[in-house]
Design an enzyme around this catalytic site. Structure first.
Site, PDB file in Angstrom:
ATOM      1  N   GLY A  59      17.713  -3.434  11.806  1.00  0.00           N
ATOM      2  CA  GLY A  59      17.405  -2.187  12.482  1.00  0.00           C
ATOM      3  C   GLY A  59      16.624  -2.404  13.766  1.00  0.00           C
ATOM      4  N   GLY A  84      21.685  -0.296  10.141  1.00  0.00           N
ATOM      5  CA  GLY A  84      21.357  -1.454  10.958  1.00  0.00           C
ATOM      6  C   GLY A  84      22.588  -2.031  11.635  1.00  0.00           C
ATOM      7  N   ASN A 111      11.000  -1.517  -6.082  1.00  0.00           N
ATOM      8  CA  ASN A 111      11.517  -2.876  -6.240  1.00  0.00           C
ATOM      9  C   ASN A 111      10.725  -3.886  -5.419  1.00  0.00           C
ATOM     10  OD1 ASN A 111      13.556  -2.103  -7.991  1.00  0.00           O
ATOM     11  ND2 ASN A 111      15.094  -1.865  -6.382  1.00  0.00           N
ATOM     12  N   LYS A 123       4.286  -8.176  -6.262  1.00  0.00           N
ATOM     13  CA  LYS A 123       3.417  -8.499  -7.410  1.00  0.00           C
ATOM     14  C   LYS A 123       3.829  -9.831  -8.032  1.00  0.00           C
ATOM     15  CE  LYS A 123       1.933  -6.495 -11.835  1.00  0.00           C
ATOM     16  NZ  LYS A 123       2.672  -7.337 -12.790  1.00  0.00           N
ATOM     17  N   ALA A 147       6.290   0.540   5.828  1.00  0.00           N
ATOM     18  CA  ALA A 147       6.489   1.338   7.040  1.00  0.00           C
ATOM     19  C   ALA A 147       6.574   2.809   6.665  1.00  0.00           C
ATOM     20  CB  ALA A 147       7.765   0.903   7.756  1.00  0.00           C
ATOM     21  N   TYR A 163      13.490  12.835   4.047  1.00  0.00           N
ATOM     22  CA  TYR A 163      12.834  11.723   4.741  1.00  0.00           C
ATOM     23  C   TYR A 163      11.316  11.826   4.606  1.00  0.00           C
ATOM     24  CZ  TYR A 163      11.671   8.477   8.546  1.00  0.00           C
ATOM     25  OH  TYR A 163      11.175   7.437   9.299  1.00  0.00           O
ATOM     26  N   LYS A 209       8.884   9.163   2.377  1.00  0.00           N
ATOM     27  CA  LYS A 209       7.792   8.387   2.963  1.00  0.00           C
ATOM     28  C   LYS A 209       6.444   8.721   2.312  1.00  0.00           C
ATOM     29  CE  LYS A 209      10.032   5.918   6.000  1.00  0.00           C
ATOM     30  NZ  LYS A 209      10.061   4.442   5.897  1.00  0.00           N
ATOM     31  N   THR A 243       8.820   5.564  18.558  1.00  0.00           N
ATOM     32  CA  THR A 243       8.869   4.242  19.180  1.00  0.00           C
ATOM     33  C   THR A 243      10.228   4.078  19.861  1.00  0.00           C
ATOM     34  OG1 THR A 243       7.399   3.365  17.478  1.00  0.00           O
ATOM     35  CG2 THR A 243       8.660   1.762  18.744  1.00  0.00           C
TER      36      THR A 243
END
Length: 328
Positions: free
Chosen positions: A11, A37, A100, A106, A115, A146, A150, A176
């Protein structure tokens, strides 16, 4: 040599992070399912001894052999045109995918940076937005898939930190831009530049008074790098606080491209935020970070990148086939 896994590696931001960590001397493992991507963003790395690419969907079980020191989780649709087409996959990558990768971190005793996004603030009632603001999000609106993905991502990350003692970091990314953005992904900068290069009028949704704050990609990557290496656990805004209205920005694009199009106005999409400006006090204090590239310089580089693309790219509609994901 330290090893880092970067998801969403093909991406826009993910590919620039791959470049940065290769430059820093890391062995980089890039992972992407290539839904949004573009493999061309990382093809220049394929010949390197210390770069590996895994074509994999992080919502499935993730296995990476040998040790990992760091994980950067950047796998997610990030533009409205994407997450409105694949809403369920967007929710899954933020929930199952994050789960996942936290499990992998861990297992490997690796530090993981997640992100997140300024979209966790929704259509904000507080301006500028600091990390202490909890947001104004419509959970059942079209953008909710979305925004809530997040927000859940942040919650489960902090749960792993508190319950398992996992080393976690959370970056809240504001708008960005820069080279490798997709020309037809629906975000304001590639949309405006693409229209200008095709000789079309520039489309502003709403009356043009809504604001955005644009951060150049090298500044964003530097902020992410510093946050990963810091000892700070809570979310940190990384973005450029220099705000501009979308109407004024459209006029800037016309001036930059030397075109003679006019600006046309259409109805504002549901829940589209009217204000967006980061409070970067924490980034300044904790990371000694603030953006260095001003908009004029960054936009010139971005425009030169889009102008260098083959002409067929300008007129190509989004070619991604989301058909197998829309029903998942």
């Amino acid at each position: 040599m330290k090893r880092i896994l970067i998801t969403g590696a093909a991406g826009f931001i993910g590919s620039h992070l791959c470049d940065r960590f290769i430059k820093e001397g890391y062995h980089v493992i890039g992972m992407d399912n290539l839904i949004t991507g573009d493999i061309r963003n990382i093809e220049h790395l394929f010949h390197l001894e210390h770069f590996d690419f895994y074509h994999h969907d992080v919502t499935k079980f993730v296995h990476v052999p040998d040790k990992l020191d760091y994980i950067l989780h950047f796998a997610s649709p990030a533009s409205p045109i994407d997450y409105l087409k694949i809403p369920i996959q967007t929710l899954k990558v933020g929930s199952l995918g994050t789960h996942n990768l936290l499990g992998l971190a861990k297992e490997k005793n690796a530090r993981i940076l997640i992100a997140s996004t300024s979209e966790v603030y929704g259509d904000p009632l507080v301006h500028p937005q600091s990390e202490e603001y909890y947001g104004n999000v419509n959970t059942i609106g079209p953008r909710g898939v979305y925004d809530e993905a997040k927000r859940f991502q942040e919650s489960i990350t902090m749960a792993y930190h508190r319950f398992h003692g996992l080393e976690t970091r959370i970056v809240r990314i504001f708008n960005t831009y820069g080279p490798r953005m997709r020309l037809n992904d629906g975000r304001v900068i590639p949309a405006f530049i693409g229209q200008a290069l095709r000789g079309e009028d520039l489309t502003v949704f709403g009356d043009g008074t809504q604001t955005r704050s644009f951060c150049y990609i090298t500044d964003q990557v530097e902020g992410i790098f510093r946050l990963l290496m810091s000892d700070y656990v809570d979310p940190v805004n990384i973005g450029n606080p220099h705000e501009i209205t979308i109407g004024d920005f459209a006029e800037e694009i016309i001036k930059l491209t030397g075109t003679s199009q006019k600006v046309i106005y259409k109805e504002l999409p549901v829940d589209d935020p009217l204000k967006r400006k980061p409070d970067i006090s924490k980034a300044k204090e904790i990371l000694n970070w603030e953006p260095k590239v001003d908009r004029a310089e960054g936009m010139k580089k971005t425009y030169d990148y889009f102008k260098s693309l083959p002409e067929k790219e300008l007129f190509k509609k989004e070619h991604k086939d989301f058909s197998t994901y829309t029903r998942m």
